[in-house]
Design an enzyme around this catalytic site. Structure first.
Site, mmCIF file in Angstrom:
data_model
loop_
_atom_site.group_PDB
_atom_site.id
_atom_site.type_symbol
_atom_site.label_atom_id
_atom_site.label_comp_id
_atom_site.label_asym_id
_atom_site.label_seq_id
_atom_site.Cartn_x
_atom_site.Cartn_y
_atom_site.Cartn_z
ATOM 1 C CB SER A 30 48.045 -49.361 18.958
ATOM 2 O OG SER A 30 48.902 -49.763 19.961
ATOM 3 C CG HIS A 61 48.907 -46.272 24.122
ATOM 4 N ND1 HIS A 61 47.758 -46.955 24.398
ATOM 5 C CD2 HIS A 61 49.542 -46.965 23.168
ATOM 6 C CE1 HIS A 61 47.698 -48.037 23.642
ATOM 7 N NE2 HIS A 61 48.776 -48.068 22.888
ATOM 8 C CG HIS A 83 50.266 -51.993 26.516
ATOM 9 N ND1 HIS A 83 50.303 -50.644 26.259
ATOM 10 C CD2 HIS A 83 49.495 -52.546 25.548
ATOM 11 C CE1 HIS A 83 49.584 -50.391 25.172
ATOM 12 N NE2 HIS A 83 49.077 -51.517 24.723
ATOM 13 C CE1 TYR A 85 54.575 -51.997 25.943
ATOM 14 C CE2 TYR A 85 52.946 -53.582 25.176
ATOM 15 C CZ TYR A 85 53.496 -52.317 25.144
ATOM 16 O OH TYR A 85 52.956 -51.366 24.323
ATOM 17 C CD GLU A 86 52.937 -49.015 28.942
ATOM 18 O OE1 GLU A 86 53.135 -47.861 29.329
ATOM 19 O OE2 GLU A 86 51.857 -49.383 28.444
ATOM 20 C CB ALA A 113 46.573 -52.524 17.169
ATOM 21 C CG MET A 211 51.814 -57.327 22.772
ATOM 22 S SD MET A 211 53.268 -56.296 22.513
ATOM 23 C CE MET A 211 53.948 -57.031 21.025
ATOM 24 C CB SER A 212 46.334 -54.679 25.301
ATOM 25 O OG SER A 212 45.538 -54.754 24.137
ATOM 26 C CG ASN A 235 50.662 -56.746 12.537
ATOM 27 O OD1 ASN A 235 50.122 -56.013 13.375
ATOM 28 N ND2 ASN A 235 51.230 -57.873 12.864
ATOM 29 C CG HIS A 247 54.310 -49.195 17.277
ATOM 30 N ND1 HIS A 247 53.282 -49.935 17.818
ATOM 31 C CD2 HIS A 247 54.085 -47.911 17.661
ATOM 32 C CE1 HIS A 247 52.477 -49.132 18.495
ATOM 33 N NE2 HIS A 247 52.937 -47.905 18.417
HETATM 34 N N1 HPA Z 1 51.540 -59.157 17.832
HETATM 35 C C1 HPA Z 1 51.259 -58.670 19.059
HETATM 36 N N2 HPA Z 1 50.648 -57.518 19.252
HETATM 37 C C2 HPA Z 1 50.284 -56.819 18.182
HETATM 38 C C3 HPA Z 1 50.548 -57.251 16.887
HETATM 39 C C4 HPA Z 1 51.210 -58.506 16.696
HETATM 40 O O1 HPA Z 1 51.483 -58.965 15.575
HETATM 41 N N3 HPA Z 1 50.059 -56.308 16.037
HETATM 42 C C5 HPA Z 1 49.523 -55.331 16.805
HETATM 43 N N4 HPA Z 1 49.654 -55.631 18.109
#
Ligand code: HPA
Length: 272
Positions: A30, A61, A83, A85-86, A113, A211-212, A235, A247
């Site tokens: 990301s 992406h 991903h 989740y897609e 990320a 998530m990846s 974050n 995001h």
């Molecule tokens: N959680 C899951 N995936 C992420 C996060 C998060 O806080 N930040 C960036 N990708």
């Protein structure tokens, strides 16, 4: 078409378009995809024109495979990843990694990320992945084993190649870049985690959550590739700070650390 036939079809499609074969590949997470635009003498192939290739839908992406030179190395960069989740299966989203192995890639640099679970982390920190916890409820190695790539029961105790990590850390230290190191836990998404989940993940030993990366690392390991994972803590994870996750924040932090992040990737290219 059967999975092995798909891998072969994509590999020969790419080989017909390449003069030089890459030995290193980058999967850009990301907000980090811009690095692919800096490759010298690029050959850019949109995912949409590659047969059988999965197509990403996540914002940030864009979806192109870019071949080119960077820091003296010929690399393949995936600008945009797919991903879990897609909605595609773990095998579908990792087809590109099999293809990269089939065209001769020996080292995979994975970037992402992530949210900081470790309370000593801050947004903007970079973390080398030392290990992972596969908490996404799926595994891309389930199903018929592809014997020509690797064994049915692969050992993954050094999945994130320790020697590569050590070399990158040393180079970064020489330049005054501090890198964290820790365990990445993969959550399926697409929702961010609940604060209770984050507290649980901290107890389980996770330093970061995302998530990846885990599916790609498992497949790369199965193919015998060396793997380096670099996470950008964009974050703090849910519940750590009294603010909502977005995001937008992920993209803004990735943007802020782009220069240092790019430098770490370049250092990785010199030692890989
Ligand atoms: N959680 C899951 N995936 C992420 C996060 C998060 O806080 N930040 C960036 N990708």
């Amino acid at each position: 078409m059967d999975y092995s036939a798909m891998i072969n079809e994509v590999a020969s499609y790419l080989e017909q378009r390449l003069v030089t074969k890459p030995e290193i590949a980058l999967i850009l997470g990301s907000g980090l995809g811009g690095l692919a635009d800096t490759l010298e003498d690029p050959i850019r192939i949109p995912y949409s024109s590659i047969p059988c290739f999965p197509k990403p839908t996540a914002p940030g992406h864009s979806g192109a495979l870019v071949f080119g030179r960077r820091n003296g190395r010929y690399v393949a960069a995936m600008q945009g990843r797919i991903h879990y989740y897609e909605g595609l299966s773990p095998r579908e989203i990792t087809l590109p990694v099999r293809v990269l192995a089939a065209i001769g890639v020996k080292t995979l640099i994975l970037t992402n990320a992530c949210g900081g679970v470790d309370l000593s982390f801050s947004p903007g920190d970079l973390m080398l992945i030392s290990d992972h916890i596969n908490f996404c409820g799926a595994n891309p190695l389930i199903g018929e084993n592809l014997e020509h790539f690797g064994p049915r029961f692969p050992d993954v105790s050094d999945l994130y190649t320790a020697s590569l990590r050590k070399a990158v850390k040393e180079k970064a230290r020489e330049e005054g870049i501090s890198l964290k190191e820790g365990v990445y836990l993969m959550y399926s998404g697409p929702n961010y985690e609940t604060p209770a989940e984050i507290r649980a993940f901290r107890i389980l030993g996770a330093n970061a959550v995302g998530m990846s990366t885990v599916p790609e690392a498992l497949v790369a390991g199965h193919c015998g590739m060396r793997v380096l994972g670099i996470s950008c803590v964009t974050n703090m994870a849910a519940g750590v700070l009294p603010q909502k996750l977005s995001h937008q924040e992920v993209l803004e932090t990735a943007d802020r650390v782009r220069e240092t992040f790019t430098r770490v990737v370049d250092l990785a290219l010199t030692v890989a």
